[in-house]
Design a protein around this motif. Structure first.
Motif, PDB file in Angstrom:
ATOM      1  N   ASP A  74      41.304  45.587  40.769  1.00  0.00           N
ATOM      2  CA  ASP A  74      41.795  46.358  41.914  1.00  0.00           C
ATOM      3  C   ASP A  74      40.997  46.043  43.171  1.00  0.00           C
ATOM      4  O   ASP A  74      41.543  45.978  44.268  1.00  0.00           O
ATOM      5  N   THR A  75      39.690  45.824  42.997  1.00  0.00           N
ATOM      6  CA  THR A  75      38.845  45.468  44.137  1.00  0.00           C
ATOM      7  C   THR A  75      39.269  44.111  44.689  1.00  0.00           C
ATOM      8  O   THR A  75      39.425  43.944  45.900  1.00  0.00           O
ATOM      9  N   ALA A  76      39.452  43.142  43.819  1.00  0.00           N
ATOM     10  CA  ALA A  76      39.880  41.813  44.252  1.00  0.00           C
ATOM     11  C   ALA A  76      41.265  41.861  44.899  1.00  0.00           C
ATOM     12  O   ALA A  76      41.515  41.151  45.879  1.00  0.00           O
ATOM     13  N   ALA A  77      42.139  42.703  44.387  1.00  0.00           N
ATOM     14  CA  ALA A  77      43.472  42.832  44.987  1.00  0.00           C
ATOM     15  C   ALA A  77      43.375  43.367  46.419  1.00  0.00           C
ATOM     16  O   ALA A  77      44.132  42.944  47.289  1.00  0.00           O
ATOM     17  N   ALA A  78      42.431  44.271  46.656  1.00  0.00           N
ATOM     18  CA  ALA A  78      42.241  44.803  48.006  1.00  0.00           C
ATOM     19  C   ALA A  78      41.747  43.722  48.966  1.00  0.00           C
ATOM     20  O   ALA A  78      41.981  43.795  50.168  1.00  0.00           O
ATOM     21  N   ALA A  79      41.079  42.703  48.424  1.00  0.00           N
ATOM     22  CA  ALA A  79      40.557  41.603  49.234  1.00  0.00           C
ATOM     23  C   ALA A  79      41.584  40.497  49.451  1.00  0.00           C
ATOM     24  O   ALA A  79      41.317  39.528  50.162  1.00  0.00           O
ATOM     25  N   GLN A  80      42.765  40.616  48.873  1.00  0.00           N
ATOM     26  CA  GLN A  80      43.762  39.544  48.860  1.00  0.00           C
ATOM     27  C   GLN A  80      44.045  38.910  50.227  1.00  0.00           C
ATOM     28  O   GLN A  80      44.197  37.694  50.300  1.00  0.00           O
ATOM     29  N   PRO A  81      44.101  39.657  51.337  1.00  0.00           N
ATOM     30  CA  PRO A  81      44.363  38.993  52.627  1.00  0.00           C
ATOM     31  C   PRO A  81      43.319  37.953  53.018  1.00  0.00           C
ATOM     32  O   PRO A  81      43.585  37.097  53.851  1.00  0.00           O
ATOM     33  N   LEU A  82      42.141  38.016  52.408  1.00  0.00           N
ATOM     34  CA  LEU A  82      41.059  37.077  52.726  1.00  0.00           C
ATOM     35  C   LEU A  82      40.933  35.952  51.707  1.00  0.00           C
ATOM     36  O   LEU A  82      40.049  35.109  51.818  1.00  0.00           O
ATOM     37  N   LEU A  83      41.818  35.934  50.709  1.00  0.00           N
ATOM     38  CA  LEU A  83      41.761  34.958  49.624  1.00  0.00           C
ATOM     39  C   LEU A  83      42.918  33.963  49.722  1.00  0.00           C
ATOM     40  O   LEU A  83      44.017  34.321  50.151  1.00  0.00           O
ATOM     41  N   THR A  84      42.669  32.741  49.259  1.00  0.00           N
ATOM     42  CA  THR A  84      43.788  31.809  49.129  1.00  0.00           C
ATOM     43  C   THR A  84      44.709  32.340  48.035  1.00  0.00           C
ATOM     44  O   THR A  84      44.295  33.129  47.183  1.00  0.00           O
ATOM     45  N   ALA A  85      45.942  31.896  48.032  1.00  0.00           N
ATOM     46  CA  ALA A  85      46.900  32.339  47.008  1.00  0.00           C
ATOM     47  C   ALA A  85      46.386  31.988  45.611  1.00  0.00           C
ATOM     48  O   ALA A  85      46.510  32.786  44.674  1.00  0.00           O
ATOM     49  N   ARG A  86      45.788  30.828  45.477  1.00  0.00           N
ATOM     50  CA  ARG A  86      45.274  30.392  44.166  1.00  0.00           C
ATOM     51  C   ARG A  86      44.148  31.305  43.679  1.00  0.00           C
ATOM     52  O   ARG A  86      44.126  31.710  42.515  1.00  0.00           O
ATOM     53  N   LEU A  87      43.205  31.651  44.571  1.00  0.00           N
ATOM     54  CA  LEU A  87      42.104  32.511  44.159  1.00  0.00           C
ATOM     55  C   LEU A  87      42.602  33.931  43.886  1.00  0.00           C
ATOM     56  O   LEU A  87      42.149  34.577  42.937  1.00  0.00           O
ATOM     57  N   ALA A  88      43.550  34.410  44.661  1.00  0.00           N
ATOM     58  CA  ALA A  88      44.119  35.738  44.415  1.00  0.00           C
ATOM     59  C   ALA A  88      44.797  35.783  43.053  1.00  0.00           C
ATOM     60  O   ALA A  88      44.691  36.770  42.322  1.00  0.00           O
ATOM     61  N   GLU A  89      45.475  34.703  42.691  1.00  0.00           N
ATOM     62  CA  GLU A  89      46.111  34.629  41.370  1.00  0.00           C
ATOM     63  C   GLU A  89      45.065  34.630  40.254  1.00  0.00           C
ATOM     64  O   GLU A  89      45.218  35.322  39.243  1.00  0.00           O
ATOM     65  N   GLN A  90      43.987  33.886  40.441  1.00  0.00           N
ATOM     66  CA  GLN A  90      42.906  33.861  39.451  1.00  0.00           C
ATOM     67  C   GLN A  90      42.275  35.247  39.306  1.00  0.00           C
ATOM     68  O   GLN A  90      41.878  35.641  38.206  1.00  0.00           O
ATOM     69  N   ALA A  91      42.188  35.972  40.395  1.00  0.00           N
ATOM     70  CA  ALA A  91      41.556  37.297  40.378  1.00  0.00           C
ATOM     71  C   ALA A  91      42.290  38.280  39.473  1.00  0.00           C
ATOM     72  O   ALA A  91      41.667  39.181  38.903  1.00  0.00           O
ATOM     73  N   GLU A  92      43.591  38.100  39.334  1.00  0.00           N
ATOM     74  CA  GLU A  92      44.373  39.011  38.503  1.00  0.00           C
ATOM     75  C   GLU A  92      43.871  39.051  37.068  1.00  0.00           C
ATOM     76  O   GLU A  92      43.968  40.065  36.393  1.00  0.00           O
ATOM     77  N   THR A  93      43.337  37.939  36.593  1.00  0.00           N
ATOM     78  CA  THR A  93      42.861  37.900  35.206  1.00  0.00           C
ATOM     79  C   THR A  93      41.352  37.796  35.076  1.00  0.00           C
ATOM     80  O   THR A  93      40.797  38.198  34.059  1.00  0.00           O
ATOM     81  N   SER A  94      40.671  37.265  36.082  1.00  0.00           N
ATOM     82  CA  SER A  94      39.243  37.002  35.892  1.00  0.00           C
ATOM     83  C   SER A  94      38.294  37.792  36.770  1.00  0.00           C
ATOM     84  O   SER A  94      37.080  37.659  36.616  1.00  0.00           O
ATOM     85  N   ALA A  95      38.776  38.640  37.655  1.00  0.00           N
ATOM     86  CA  ALA A  95      37.880  39.392  38.545  1.00  0.00           C
ATOM     87  C   ALA A  95      36.895  40.273  37.785  1.00  0.00           C
ATOM     88  O   ALA A  95      35.788  40.511  38.256  1.00  0.00           O
ATOM     89  N   VAL A  96      37.272  40.732  36.597  1.00  0.00           N
ATOM     90  CA  VAL A  96      36.359  41.574  35.813  1.00  0.00           C
ATOM     91  C   VAL A  96      35.136  40.797  35.337  1.00  0.00           C
ATOM     92  O   VAL A  96      34.130  41.398  34.961  1.00  0.00           O
ATOM     93  N   THR A  97      35.199  39.467  35.373  1.00  0.00           N
ATOM     94  CA  THR A  97      34.059  38.654  34.946  1.00  0.00           C
ATOM     95  C   THR A  97      33.274  38.075  36.117  1.00  0.00           C
ATOM     96  O   THR A  97      32.283  37.380  35.906  1.00  0.00           O
ATOM     97  N   TRP A  98      33.692  38.336  37.340  1.00  0.00           N
ATOM     98  CA  TRP A  98      33.051  37.736  38.501  1.00  0.00           C
ATOM     99  C   TRP A  98      31.664  38.296  38.796  1.00  0.00           C
ATOM    100  O   TRP A  98      30.856  37.637  39.405  1.00  0.00           O
ATOM    101  N   GLY A  99      31.399  39.501  38.438  1.00  0.00           N
ATOM    102  CA  GLY A  99      30.103  40.093  38.751  1.00  0.00           C
ATOM    103  C   GLY A  99      29.403  40.586  37.513  1.00  0.00           C
ATOM    104  O   GLY A  99      29.926  40.494  36.394  1.00  0.00           O
ATOM    105  N   PRO A 100      28.208  41.137  37.693  1.00  0.00           N
ATOM    106  CA  PRO A 100      27.402  41.568  36.549  1.00  0.00           C
ATOM    107  C   PRO A 100      27.741  42.963  36.024  1.00  0.00           C
ATOM    108  O   PRO A 100      27.092  43.447  35.106  1.00  0.00           O
TER     109      PRO A 100
END
Length: 177
Positions: A74-100
């Motif tokens: 949900d956090t990554a989705a809120a950042a979507q206007p600042l992300l490329t389409a490819r990174l926004a798509e990756q965030a849908e499945t992998s954002a939970v692993t991006w941080g500690p």
């Protein structure tokens, strides 16, 4: 200060302040970024300033609000206007692993209604040379959760754009654990 020094200082300041906005093309002409801006809540960010976009995007990606958001996706989705389409798509499945922050910690923060403040600082570490369309930096992200010691971690982040006349978007990030 004499007039000559004053004019030299003004001229050097103007070159310094506009140097990143103009990019020379192979034929010697200049192309200026003509991007108009982001929509709210990112409307204060200059899309032609790569480091500003990178910093703001990382604050948004790691701007955890566990009281309002189900998880990091949900956090990554809120950042979507600042992300490329490819990174926004990756965030849908992998954002939970991006941080500690684990799912267990996130759930505890939700239950305890923990407030998290995110700070991002671009480090002065060596980075690949900037190009007209790619800028890579090492950033330090700090999560300051109420009642807990701050969590700090490095992020290798890249912003890119299709051409020098367009604005920057976060196109890649890698968190080191």
């Amino acid at each position: 200060m004499n007039r000559t020094m004053l004019f030299a200082t003004i001229a050097l300041s103007a070159v310094y302040l506009t140097g990143c906005a103009a990019q020379s093309t192979s034929d010697g002409s200049e192309q200026h970024c003509r991007e108009t801006g982001f929509a709210a809540p990112f409307n204060a960010v200059d899309p032609c300033d790569g480091e500003a976009v990178l910093t703001t995007a990382l604050v948004a990606v790691f701007g955890y609000r566990p009281v309002e958001q189900a998880d990091q996706r949900d956090t990554a989705a809120a950042a979507q206007p600042l992300l490329t389409a490819r990174l926004a798509e990756q965030a849908e499945t992998s954002a939970v692993t991006w941080g500690p922050v684990t799912a267990t910690v996130w759930q505890r923060w939700r239950e305890e209604r923990t407030s998290v403040h995110t700070h991002v600082r671009v480090s002065h570490d060596d980075h690949p040379p900037d190009t007209a369309t790619t800028l890579a930096r090492v950033a330090v992200v700090e999560l300051d959760a109420t009642g807990a010691a701050p969590t700090t971690f490095p992020v290798y982040a890249t912003v890119s754009r299709p051409g020098p006349a367009t604005g920057w978007l976060l196109s890649g990030l890698r968190v080191l654990s």
